[in-house]
Design a protein around this motif. Sequence first.
Motif, PDB file in Angstrom:
ATOM      1  N   ALA A  18       0.845  -1.194   0.000  1.00  0.00           N
ATOM      2  CA  ALA A  18       0.000   0.000   0.000  1.00  0.00           C
ATOM      3  C   ALA A  18       0.885   1.251   0.000  1.00  0.00           C
ATOM      4  O   ALA A  18       2.047   1.197   0.411  1.00  0.00           O
ATOM      5  N   PRO A  19       0.347   2.401  -0.444  1.00  0.00           N
ATOM      6  CA  PRO A  19       1.156   3.644  -0.500  1.00  0.00           C
ATOM      7  C   PRO A  19       1.376   4.245   0.890  1.00  0.00           C
ATOM      8  O   PRO A  19       0.807   5.282   1.238  1.00  0.00           O
ATOM      9  N   LEU A  20       2.196   3.602   1.681  1.00  0.00           N
ATOM     10  CA  LEU A  20       2.436   4.027   3.055  1.00  0.00           C
ATOM     11  C   LEU A  20       3.320   5.270   3.100  1.00  0.00           C
ATOM     12  O   LEU A  20       4.261   5.410   2.314  1.00  0.00           O
ATOM     13  N   ARG A  21       3.027   6.127   4.061  1.00  0.00           N
ATOM     14  CA  ARG A  21       3.886   7.281   4.352  1.00  0.00           C
ATOM     15  C   ARG A  21       4.537   7.038   5.711  1.00  0.00           C
ATOM     16  O   ARG A  21       4.392   7.801   6.653  1.00  0.00           O
ATOM     17  N   SER A  22       5.239   5.930   5.794  1.00  0.00           N
ATOM     18  CA  SER A  22       5.744   5.461   7.082  1.00  0.00           C
ATOM     19  C   SER A  22       6.916   6.286   7.605  1.00  0.00           C
ATOM     20  O   SER A  22       7.345   6.084   8.737  1.00  0.00           O
ATOM     21  N   ASP A  23       7.430   7.210   6.799  1.00  0.00           N
ATOM     22  CA  ASP A  23       8.477   8.095   7.291  1.00  0.00           C
ATOM     23  C   ASP A  23       7.911   9.391   7.877  1.00  0.00           C
ATOM     24  O   ASP A  23       8.649  10.172   8.479  1.00  0.00           O
ATOM     25  N   LYS A  24       6.596   9.582   7.737  1.00  0.00           N
ATOM     26  CA  LYS A  24       5.958  10.800   8.243  1.00  0.00           C
ATOM     27  C   LYS A  24       4.738  10.516   9.113  1.00  0.00           C
ATOM     28  O   LYS A  24       4.313  11.380   9.887  1.00  0.00           O
ATOM     29  N   ASN A  25       4.167   9.347   8.968  1.00  0.00           N
ATOM     30  CA  ASN A  25       2.936   9.011   9.680  1.00  0.00           C
ATOM     31  C   ASN A  25       3.190   7.811  10.587  1.00  0.00           C
ATOM     32  O   ASN A  25       3.470   6.706  10.109  1.00  0.00           O
ATOM     33  N   ALA A  26       3.090   8.029  11.902  1.00  0.00           N
ATOM     34  CA  ALA A  26       3.397   6.965  12.865  1.00  0.00           C
ATOM     35  C   ALA A  26       2.437   5.790  12.738  1.00  0.00           C
ATOM     36  O   ALA A  26       2.843   4.634  12.911  1.00  0.00           O
ATOM     37  N   MET A  27       1.169   6.066  12.418  1.00  0.00           N
ATOM     38  CA  MET A  27       0.210   4.971  12.287  1.00  0.00           C
ATOM     39  C   MET A  27       0.549   4.106  11.076  1.00  0.00           C
ATOM     40  O   MET A  27       0.479   2.875  11.152  1.00  0.00           O
ATOM     41  N   HIS A  28       0.914   4.730   9.975  1.00  0.00           N
ATOM     42  CA  HIS A  28       1.334   3.962   8.806  1.00  0.00           C
ATOM     43  C   HIS A  28       2.539   3.090   9.141  1.00  0.00           C
ATOM     44  O   HIS A  28       2.607   1.909   8.754  1.00  0.00           O
ATOM     45  N   ALA A  29       3.494   3.681   9.853  1.00  0.00           N
ATOM     46  CA  ALA A  29       4.686   2.924  10.242  1.00  0.00           C
ATOM     47  C   ALA A  29       4.328   1.767  11.158  1.00  0.00           C
ATOM     48  O   ALA A  29       4.899   0.675  11.057  1.00  0.00           O
ATOM     49  N   CYS A  30       3.374   2.002  12.042  1.00  0.00           N
ATOM     50  CA  CYS A  30       2.952   0.953  12.981  1.00  0.00           C
ATOM     51  C   CYS A  30       2.314  -0.212  12.233  1.00  0.00           C
ATOM     52  O   CYS A  30       2.584  -1.379  12.525  1.00  0.00           O
ATOM     53  N   PHE A  31       1.444   0.097  11.248  1.00  0.00           N
ATOM     54  CA  PHE A  31       0.864  -0.954  10.415  1.00  0.00           C
ATOM     55  C   PHE A  31       1.956  -1.710   9.663  1.00  0.00           C
ATOM     56  O   PHE A  31       1.940  -2.940   9.579  1.00  0.00           O
ATOM     57  N   GLN A  32       2.887  -0.948   9.103  1.00  0.00           N
ATOM     58  CA  GLN A  32       3.973  -1.560   8.336  1.00  0.00           C
ATOM     59  C   GLN A  32       4.793  -2.508   9.206  1.00  0.00           C
ATOM     60  O   GLN A  32       5.070  -3.650   8.819  1.00  0.00           O
ATOM     61  N   ASN A  33       5.147  -2.068  10.400  1.00  0.00           N
ATOM     62  CA  ASN A  33       5.979  -2.891  11.280  1.00  0.00           C
ATOM     63  C   ASN A  33       5.214  -4.088  11.826  1.00  0.00           C
ATOM     64  O   ASN A  33       5.797  -5.151  12.050  1.00  0.00           O
ATOM     65  N   LEU A  34       3.910  -3.928  12.015  1.00  0.00           N
ATOM     66  CA  LEU A  34       3.087  -5.073  12.423  1.00  0.00           C
ATOM     67  C   LEU A  34       3.108  -6.142  11.336  1.00  0.00           C
ATOM     68  O   LEU A  34       3.251  -7.340  11.625  1.00  0.00           O
ATOM     69  N   ALA A  35       2.974  -5.700  10.074  1.00  0.00           N
ATOM     70  CA  ALA A  35       3.009  -6.654   8.956  1.00  0.00           C
ATOM     71  C   ALA A  35       4.358  -7.366   8.890  1.00  0.00           C
ATOM     72  O   ALA A  35       4.420  -8.585   8.687  1.00  0.00           O
ATOM     73  N   LEU A  36       5.428  -6.614   9.068  1.00  0.00           N
ATOM     74  CA  LEU A  36       6.759  -7.227   9.053  1.00  0.00           C
ATOM     75  C   LEU A  36       6.903  -8.234  10.187  1.00  0.00           C
ATOM     76  O   LEU A  36       7.454  -9.323  10.006  1.00  0.00           O
ATOM     77  N   ALA A  37       6.399  -7.859  11.381  1.00  0.00           N
ATOM     78  CA  ALA A  37       6.491  -8.752  12.539  1.00  0.00           C
ATOM     79  C   ALA A  37       5.701 -10.034  12.311  1.00  0.00           C
ATOM     80  O   ALA A  37       6.157 -11.136  12.636  1.00  0.00           O
ATOM     81  N   GLN A  38       4.514  -9.913  11.739  1.00  0.00           N
ATOM     82  CA  GLN A  38       3.684 -11.083  11.498  1.00  0.00           C
ATOM     83  C   GLN A  38       4.291 -11.994  10.429  1.00  0.00           C
ATOM     84  O   GLN A  38       4.047 -13.197  10.429  1.00  0.00           O
ATOM     85  N   LYS A  39       5.084 -11.412   9.539  1.00  0.00           N
ATOM     86  CA  LYS A  39       5.778 -12.206   8.533  1.00  0.00           C
ATOM     87  C   LYS A  39       7.110 -12.744   9.062  1.00  0.00           C
ATOM     88  O   LYS A  39       7.793 -13.508   8.373  1.00  0.00           O
ATOM     89  N   GLY A  40       7.475 -12.319  10.277  1.00  0.00           N
ATOM     90  CA  GLY A  40       8.708 -12.786  10.894  1.00  0.00           C
ATOM     91  C   GLY A  40       9.957 -12.134  10.355  1.00  0.00           C
ATOM     92  O   GLY A  40      11.054 -12.694  10.464  1.00  0.00           O
ATOM     93  N   ILE A  41       9.825 -10.922   9.784  1.00  0.00           N
ATOM     94  CA  ILE A  41      10.976 -10.252   9.167  1.00  0.00           C
ATOM     95  C   ILE A  41      11.144  -8.823   9.681  1.00  0.00           C
ATOM     96  O   ILE A  41      11.767  -7.994   9.010  1.00  0.00           O
TER      97      ILE A  41
END
Length: 586
Positions: free
Chosen positions: A311-334
């Motif tokens: 998805a078009p995440l703005r994870s360098d400016k939006n903490a919620m986007h970053a949180c979703f992104q990191n949750l996805a990475l964690a669930q994938k084990g990476i």
Amino acid sequence: MKKSIIINIISWLGISLLLFFYLERQLAFHYFYIEQFRLFRFNQDYALQLFSHPGGISEYIASFLIQYFIHPHIGPLIMTCLFLCIGIGVQNIWRKLSPNLEMPLAYLMPGILLLLADMDFNHHLEGILAYASVVWILNLYIRIRSPFIRIPFMAIASWLLFYFAGPAFEAVILCAIFYEFYTKSSFKWYSLLLLPLGIFPACWWYQTGLGGEARIVFSPDAYFNPRLVLQPIIYYAWGALLLIFILACLCGKFKGFKKKWMTYTSPILQIILAGWFLHNETKTYNSPTLYLVKELDYYARTEQWDKLLSAPLRSDKNAMHACFQNLALAQKGILADKALSLKQVGADGLWIAWNRSTTASTLLSDVYYAMGNVALAQRMAFEGMISSEWTVNPRLLTRLVKTNLIYGNHAVAGKYISMLEDTHAYKEQAVALKRFLNNDEAIDKDPELGFKRRCIAKTDGLAQIEGVPYDLLQIIASNPECKTAFEYLGIFCLMNKDIIPFNQLIETYHNAKGLSPMPVSFQEAIILAHEGDTAAWTRLGVTPQVAERFRTFKQTVLQNRGSAALPNKLHTGFGNTYWYYYMFKK
């Protein structure tokens, strides 16, 4: 069948298809999102609870429809059908009152305004049902020839409408009074009695204190979250109905266009104008930023982690986007391997600050549950429930079932399971969880619940008293197999460039199963902590490949020391390493 009827059917069919595909493209995730805020239950107590107060029947029907929004395409389909119901109803009123003038803009505008209002998830679907009820009651009313029957019919209809849908009764009364005076009915002065008669049930309901605030009893505020300020567009929608009814009456003597080409051109232009208005205003009422959060929320709920990350995440400016992104990475084990190579806002993007909203509470509950912090996952699920207007959320109820089973609170879990068993979409899941009631042995053997239970073995009801990092240490001590806890805590230290506590973590748990194999970013941080001790590299899990890469990195740094081009040269080959992050990123 007359040619005009065939054209009308084809026109509405075409408009409906276009609208369905438009809503599917623009608002699909919105309908997935609002499904979570209600819990329709197929039982008698639930029905009686809603039927016991005015507006309850429409709320019951709305909740019944919303439960199916969980399925793809159903939300846009239901909204298209409601739009069609209102549009055809308004058209029938107009053609009855003004048969010689086609006005598609008038037929379409009420439904468009309601669609725009409904783009705010705080708007109630029962408001659209109430609107449709008013439109079709007016259709019946204007077709009754005898005023002797017409006026009593409206008096009874207004009472029934108040019980069915709340304050919508006012619209039909005002239209009826105007109609009687406009047609110069012999009962026009008696029609004024409709106002006190029709408003009497609402006044009684308000005076008894059962109805709450006056704005909820007497205005369209009833169709919006009472805790918030109503959007003006809802008043525009209801005002449009009164205006269209009056305009239809005034245009009743219109004899038609003198030029035949205008008969066909004018309706087509009006339909195009209506479509342009809907598309243009969608940009205003369907906030792209908020809609993206709804999309991310859906991917997280359905565990579509790859789609979330694309998805078009703005994870360098939006903490919620970053949180979703990191949750996805964690669930994938990476998480540990990929987090530092993606855009980040820093440690604030690992678990966002709680703002008491349902969206934030749900996301935090997902994050805490993923890392094994069962207590905080349970708390956030509960907070998300009570912050919702209906204080219920099937997704969070499921989380509460699981957390209570993990803690052995079987009576509480059983209560929530019984609620989910009465639903359409969550019944199967509730039945699957029911087998764990009063069966701790089955919980301990379950890959999910048993694993999470081991995460709380040495904890004392984690409640963020000393912060999430301290809670993660307790989880790791309880269950050294919990890879996600290691990754969240390790990445937290690395993002904050806290090498000393990170090194203490690795020194203590480098042989733990949750750190096998050792994430590359952790190996890189180990080298920073023990740069001059290559023996420690091997002991703590640094591979020869990472060690060799560090030597190349260091050589490049030494060769370009003092050069302004150093960051660019390092970024080419080492931009995804923790060494680069440590040196150049804030």
